[in-house]
Design a protein around this motif. Structure first.
Motif, PDB file in Angstrom:
ATOM      1  N   SER A  88      34.874  -8.382  42.585  1.00 42.73           N
ATOM      2  CA  SER A  88      34.282  -8.826  43.836  1.00 42.73           C
ATOM      3  C   SER A  88      35.305  -9.459  44.766  1.00 42.73           C
ATOM      4  O   SER A  88      36.217 -10.164  44.331  1.00 42.73           O
ATOM      5  N   THR A 272      22.958 -11.250  48.871  1.00 39.00           N
ATOM      6  CA  THR A 272      23.589 -11.718  47.633  1.00 39.00           C
ATOM      7  C   THR A 272      22.539 -12.331  46.715  1.00 39.00           C
ATOM      8  O   THR A 272      21.358 -12.420  47.052  1.00 39.00           O
ATOM      9  N   SER A 275      20.741 -15.333  48.503  1.00 40.69           N
ATOM     10  CA  SER A 275      20.307 -15.095  49.879  1.00 40.69           C
ATOM     11  C   SER A 275      19.105 -15.929  50.291  1.00 40.69           C
ATOM     12  O   SER A 275      18.731 -15.932  51.470  1.00 40.69           O
ATOM     13  N   GLY A 326      19.807  -9.631  44.352  1.00 41.40           N
ATOM     14  CA  GLY A 326      21.170  -9.530  44.862  1.00 41.40           C
ATOM     15  C   GLY A 326      22.054  -8.594  44.078  1.00 41.40           C
ATOM     16  O   GLY A 326      22.964  -7.968  44.634  1.00 41.40           O
TER      17      GLY A 326
END
Length: 349
Positions: A88, A272, A275, A326
């Motif tokens: 990521s 995500t 969120s 997410g």
């Protein structure tokens, strides 16, 4: 669900709550099983997908288990999205060389070699393309006579109301396949088109008809920050007294999307696992003084409004269900790649 191409049977590794499986079903593919290490996925997967959920560590999954699930299907698809934390962009600069999650993609490759499905698809973060483990995965496919294609795709081009960029790979032993650049879709690609009709809520309030449509309560200071925020703006729009300590540092300039509001007539930011939390991204509602609800986050990920993440009468835990949402593959991505395989199969079967 009906299937326009029932001869394709799919297994979804790292299936999560079923986003990829749902998209494959929407394309007319028969999803026969989902495998995941996270048992909290079981309810959503089995309830919505209607396929077997296998709680398992991929390192221990065998070729026999996959073959048993596929049974005698004439065309087999192996799909998956290996957990992407080591790859990521949020981990940029961290040393991830020893993380066990690096091996998950390698086990995906192992199962491909051991079962040789007709089709393979994989979705992941864009940065994975620059990692040696991805080159090794592609080599495994090509060494086993797969035609391979992969590229970065953008959510709105696939009918997703989210500025999400992801890596999609497709591979086939039945001939050339290509990841589409875009697909025709009737889905809305703005925040307004997707969540604009949901009931209005105040922060801390719940929709009595949908436990997933519940807004997290804001602290007094964050409620003031929300009220001072404008759609598409940043914390620089706030008066000085509302700034957090991190905003006063030079490094705060790098995090201008935190504590932000979305814009009605544009796609949402990448959804995500957090969120529902105003402070972790541009997750403020465009006009209501609250952050996104779990239902809104799920719909912006491409799940239908009716998708069940918890049983009736159960209050969804924000952190648990937020993680399921997410981490999901947006169903529109799954549908697009599913249609690629349906078309490929129809030309050879």
């Amino acid at each position: 669900m009906g299937s326009s191409s029932p001869e394709i049977a799919a297994i979804d590794l790292f299936c999560g709550a079923g986003g990829l499986s749902l998209g494959l079903q929407q394309a007319g593919i028969d999803v026969v099983a989902g495998f995941d290490f996270d048992a909290s996925c079981r309810f959503a997967y089995e309830t919505n997908i209607g396929a077997e959920f296998v709680h398992a560590d991929i390192a221990e999954v065998t070729a026999q288990q996959l073959n048993d699930a596929w049974r005698d299907a004439p065309v087999r698809l192996l799909a998956g999205c290996a957990p992407c934390q080591p790859f990521s962009s949020h981990r940029r600069g961290a040393d991830t060389s020893e993380e066990k999650n690096w091996s998950l993609l390698q086990h995906f490759g192992r199962l491909i070699e051991e079962t040789l499905p007709d089709h393979v698809t994989m979705e992941n973060v864009v940065r994975l393309m620059r990692m040696p483990v991805f080159a090794e995965f592609v080599k495994t496919l090509r060494d086993n006579d797969y035609e391979v294609d992969y590229r970065t795709v953008h959510g709105p081009a696939f009918g997703l109301a989210q500025s999400r960029r992801r890596l999609i790979l497709v591979a086939s032993r039945l001939g050339v396949v290509r990841v589409p650049d875009a697909v025709e879709s009737t889905m809305g690609v703005s925040v307004r088109e997707v969540i604009g009709s949901l009931p209005t809520l105040a922060h801390g309030q719940s929709d009595p008809d949908d436990a997933m449509h519940r807004a997290r309560r804001l602290s007094p200071i964050n409620l003031e920050r929300m009220r001072a925020s404008v759609p598409g703006g940043t914390w620089r729009d706030w008066p000085e007294e509302l700034l957090a300590p991190c905003h006063r540092k030079a490094s705060g300039a790098s995090f201008q999307a935190f504590y932000g509001r979305m814009e009605w007539d544009k796609p949402a930011p990448t959804i995500t696992t957090q969120s529902f939390n105003f402070g972790t991204g541009r997750f403020g509602h465009p006009e209501q003084d609250r952050s996104l609800t779990l239902r809104e986050a799920a719909m912006l990920q491409g799940f239908p409004r009716s998708y069940a993440f918890v049983a009736d009468g159960v209050e969804p835990a924000m952190s648990t269900v937020g993680k399921l949402i997410g981490n999901a593959v947006p169903p529109p991505f799954g549908r697009a790649v599913g249609e690629v395989f349906v078309q490929r199969t129809m030309t050879v079967v």
